[in-house]
Design an enzyme around this catalytic site. Structure first.
Site, mmCIF file in Angstrom:
data_model
loop_
_atom_site.group_PDB
_atom_site.id
_atom_site.type_symbol
_atom_site.label_atom_id
_atom_site.label_comp_id
_atom_site.label_asym_id
_atom_site.label_seq_id
_atom_site.Cartn_x
_atom_site.Cartn_y
_atom_site.Cartn_z
ATOM 1 N N GLY A 12 0.830 -1.206 0.000
ATOM 2 C CA GLY A 12 0.000 0.000 0.000
ATOM 3 C C GLY A 12 0.860 1.249 0.000
ATOM 4 O O GLY A 12 0.571 2.204 0.720
ATOM 5 N N SER A 14 1.383 3.393 -2.461
ATOM 6 C CA SER A 14 1.065 4.420 -3.473
ATOM 7 C C SER A 14 0.418 5.663 -2.877
ATOM 8 O O SER A 14 0.474 6.741 -3.468
ATOM 9 C CB SER A 14 0.131 3.820 -4.527
ATOM 10 N N ARG A 15 -0.213 5.510 -1.727
ATOM 11 C CA ARG A 15 -0.966 6.644 -1.172
ATOM 12 C C ARG A 15 -0.840 6.665 0.355
ATOM 13 O O ARG A 15 -0.434 5.676 0.976
ATOM 14 C CB ARG A 15 -2.455 6.534 -1.538
ATOM 15 N N SER A 142 -4.102 -0.214 13.961
ATOM 16 C CA SER A 142 -4.956 0.963 14.197
ATOM 17 C C SER A 142 -5.343 0.978 15.671
ATOM 18 O O SER A 142 -5.405 -0.088 16.308
ATOM 19 C CB SER A 142 -6.226 0.852 13.350
ATOM 20 N N TYR A 155 -13.325 -3.990 10.780
ATOM 21 C CA TYR A 155 -12.000 -3.345 10.822
ATOM 22 C C TYR A 155 -11.323 -3.595 12.176
ATOM 23 O O TYR A 155 -10.135 -3.936 12.229
ATOM 24 C CB TYR A 155 -12.206 -1.852 10.573
ATOM 25 N N LYS A 159 -7.758 -5.533 12.850
ATOM 26 C CA LYS A 159 -6.588 -4.892 13.481
ATOM 27 C C LYS A 159 -6.271 -5.531 14.840
ATOM 28 O O LYS A 159 -5.098 -5.607 15.225
ATOM 29 C CB LYS A 159 -6.827 -3.390 13.617
HETATM 30 N N1 LIG Z 1 -5.845 7.011 7.806
HETATM 31 C C1 LIG Z 1 -6.076 6.723 9.056
HETATM 32 O O1 LIG Z 1 -6.665 7.537 9.805
HETATM 33 C C2 LIG Z 1 -5.631 5.406 9.619
HETATM 34 C C3 LIG Z 1 -5.779 5.197 10.992
HETATM 35 C C4 LIG Z 1 -5.375 3.999 11.560
HETATM 36 C C5 LIG Z 1 -4.820 3.027 10.767
HETATM 37 N N2 LIG Z 1 -4.683 3.223 9.422
HETATM 38 C C6 LIG Z 1 -4.100 2.125 8.645
HETATM 39 O O2 LIG Z 1 -3.018 2.607 7.896
HETATM 40 C C7 LIG Z 1 -2.878 1.844 6.698
HETATM 41 C C8 LIG Z 1 -2.812 2.792 5.517
HETATM 42 O O3 LIG Z 1 -4.011 3.558 5.490
HETATM 43 P P1 LIG Z 1 -4.172 4.896 4.632
HETATM 44 O O4 LIG Z 1 -5.029 5.790 5.416
HETATM 45 O O5 LIG Z 1 -2.850 5.362 4.153
HETATM 46 O O6 LIG Z 1 -5.036 4.318 3.407
HETATM 47 P P2 LIG Z 1 -5.245 4.814 1.913
HETATM 48 O O7 LIG Z 1 -4.839 6.242 1.780
HETATM 49 O O8 LIG Z 1 -6.629 4.410 1.552
HETATM 50 O O9 LIG Z 1 -4.194 3.921 1.088
HETATM 51 C C9 LIG Z 1 -4.365 2.529 1.066
HETATM 52 C C10 LIG Z 1 -3.208 1.896 0.327
HETATM 53 O O10 LIG Z 1 -3.381 0.472 0.352
HETATM 54 C C11 LIG Z 1 -3.383 -0.048 -0.989
HETATM 55 N N3 LIG Z 1 -4.254 -1.230 -1.026
HETATM 56 C C12 LIG Z 1 -5.550 -1.326 -0.626
HETATM 57 N N4 LIG Z 1 -6.006 -2.589 -0.812
HETATM 58 C C13 LIG Z 1 -4.967 -3.308 -1.328
HETATM 59 C C14 LIG Z 1 -4.803 -4.653 -1.738
HETATM 60 N N5 LIG Z 1 -5.803 -5.551 -1.667
HETATM 61 N N6 LIG Z 1 -3.608 -5.027 -2.238
HETATM 62 C C15 LIG Z 1 -2.579 -4.147 -2.336
HETATM 63 N N7 LIG Z 1 -2.665 -2.859 -1.948
HETATM 64 C C16 LIG Z 1 -3.852 -2.449 -1.458
HETATM 65 C C17 LIG Z 1 -3.851 1.124 -1.837
HETATM 66 O O11 LIG Z 1 -3.459 0.961 -3.200
HETATM 67 P P3 LIG Z 1 -4.140 1.869 -4.398
HETATM 68 O O12 LIG Z 1 -3.546 3.259 -4.281
HETATM 69 O O13 LIG Z 1 -3.709 1.221 -5.642
HETATM 70 O O14 LIG Z 1 -5.606 1.867 -4.150
HETATM 71 C C18 LIG Z 1 -3.138 2.282 -1.134
HETATM 72 O O15 LIG Z 1 -1.776 2.311 -1.491
HETATM 73 C C19 LIG Z 1 -4.071 0.893 6.661
HETATM 74 O O16 LIG Z 1 -3.695 -0.388 7.109
HETATM 75 C C20 LIG Z 1 -5.050 1.531 7.631
HETATM 76 O O17 LIG Z 1 -5.924 0.586 8.187
HETATM 77 C C21 LIG Z 1 -5.080 4.383 8.844
#
Ligand SMILES: NC(=O)c1ccc[n+]([C@@H]2O[C@H](COP(=O)([O-])OP(=O)(O)OC[C@H]3O[C@@H](n4cnc5c(N)ncnc54)[C@H](OP(=O)(O)O)[C@@H]3O)[C@@H](O)[C@H]2O)c1
Length: 251
Positions: A12, A14-15, A142, A155, A159
Site C-alpha cells: 500500500g 502508493s498513497r 490501528s 476493521y 486490526k
Molecule cells: N488514515 C487513518 O486515519 C488510519 C488510521 C489507523 C490506521 N490506518 C491504517 O493505515 C494503513 C494505511 O491507510 P491509509 O489511510 O494510508 O489508506 P489509503 O490512503 O486508503 O491507502 C491505502 C493503500 O493500500 C493499498 N491497497 C488497498 N487494498 C490493497 C490490496 N488488496 N492489495 C494491495 N494494496 C492495497 C492502496 O493501493 P491503491 O492506491 O492502488 O488503491 C493504497 O496504497 C491501513 O492499514 C489503515 O488501516 C489508517
C-alpha cells in the site's frame, strides 16, 4: 542515514501512510519496493519521489490477499537487490457500517486485506529474513484494534487480529534476529479517513488532546525508528500514535 543501503518493501505504498513511509525510508538511504492495488498514477509519483532521493524504486501492482502474488513480489525484490531487510504491512481498507447492515463481503474483504494480507507477506518475507539472520517486520494496525467502536466491527477485528499476530510472530522469529512490531495510528490525514474527518469537522480538536489529526509523515517517523538500529532490542510491541485520542481524557 538511519537506513543506509537497506532494502524495504512497503505494501500500500502508493498513497497515504504507506506513501509517506516509502518516501521516508528512501530519505534515510533505503532502496524501496512497494505494492499498490489499482492506482498506477499515484504509484508512479512515489517512484519519482524515491528516485529523486537518489535511491532505487520498484513499484508492483499486486493484491495482498493473493498469497502467490505476494511470493512473486518478494521474489522480484530479492532478484533485484539480493535481500529484503524491512517489510511494512501497511495496505488496508475500511468498509464501515453497522454490523447488522454488513454483507459477508464487508468482513471478508476487510479481514483478507488487513490481516491475511499481512500474514501472506510476512510468511514469504520471513523465509528470506531467516536466511539473512536479520529482518524488521512492521505491521500498520490501528487504535481500532484495541478500542474499536460502532460501525467498525470488521476493521476492529482485523486490526485486533493483526496486533495478536504481531506479538505471536515476534516470539517465533526473535531467535533469528528478526523483530516484529506494530504501529497503531489514530486519525491520520489520508483518503481513508476523509469521510470521518469531514463528519467530525472541528470536533477533532476536542477529541484529540494534541488538537489535530495526524499526518502520514508523523507515522512514517515511527516506522523509520522501528526499522532502524535504534529499535534493535524492541519486538512484539504495538505502538499507538494518535495524538492522545485513545486516552479519552480531554473534551
Ligand atoms: N488514515 C487513518 O486515519 C488510519 C488510521 C489507523 C490506521 N490506518 C491504517 O493505515 C494503513 C494505511 O491507510 P491509509 O489511510 O494510508 O489508506 P489509503 O490512503 O486508503 O491507502 C491505502 C493503500 O493500500 C493499498 N491497497 C488497498 N487494498 C490493497 C490490496 N488488496 N492489495 C494491495 N494494496 C492495497 C492502496 O493501493 P491503491 O492506491 O492502488 O488503491 C493504497 O496504497 C491501513 O492499514 C489503515 O488501516 C489508517
Amino acid at each position: 542515514m538511519r537506513l543506509a543501503d537497506r532494502v524495504a518493501l512497503v505494501t500500500g505504498g502508493s498513497r497515504g501512510i504507506g506513501r509517506a513511509i516509502a518516501i521516508a525510508f528512501a530519505s534515510e538511504g533505503a532502496n524501496v519496493a512497494f505494492v499498490y492495488a489499482r492506482n498506477a498514477e499515484a504509484a508512479g509519483e512515489v517512484v519519482r519521489e524515491i528516485e529523486s532521493r537518489g535511491r532505487e524504486a520498484l513499484a508492483v501492482q499486486a493484491d495482498v490477499r493473493d498469497f502467490s502474488a505476494c511470493r512473486e513480489v518478494v521474489d522480484r525484490v530479492v532478484e533485484r537487490w539480493q535481500r529484503l531487510d524491512i517489510l511494512v504491512n501497511n495496505a488496508g481498507i475500511i468498509r464501515d457500517k453497522l454490523f447488522l447492515q454488513m454483507e459477508e463481503a464487508d468482513w471478508r474483504d476487510v479481514i483478507e486485506t488487513n490481516l491475511i494480507g499481512a500474514m501472506n507477506f510476512s510468511r514469504v518475507a520471513a523465509e528470506i529474513m531467516l536466511k539473512q539472520r536479520f529482518g524488521k517486520i512492521i505491521n500498520v494496525s490501528s487504535v481500532a484494534g484495541a478500542y474499536g467502536g460502532k460501525g467498525q466491527v470488521n476493521y476492529a477485528a482485523s486490526k485486533g487480529g493483526l496486533n495478536a499476530f504481531t506479538r505471536a510472530l515476534a516470539t517465533e522469529l526473535a531467535a533469528r534476529n528478526i523483530t516484529v512490531n506494530a504501529i497503531a495510528p489514530g486519525l491520520i490525514e489520508t483518503e481513508m479517513s476523509e469521510a470521518v474527518r469531514n463528519l467530525l469537522g472541528g470536533e477533532i480538536r476536542k477529541l484529540v488532546p494534541l488538537r489535530r489529526a495526524g499526518k502520514p509523515e508523523d507515522v512514517a517517523e515511527l516506522a523509520v525508528f522501528l526499522a532502524s538500529p535504534a529499535a534493535d532490542y524492541i519486538t512484539g510491541q504495538v505502538f499507538t500514535i494518535d495524538g492522545g485520542l485513545s486516552l479519552g481524557g480531554i473534551r
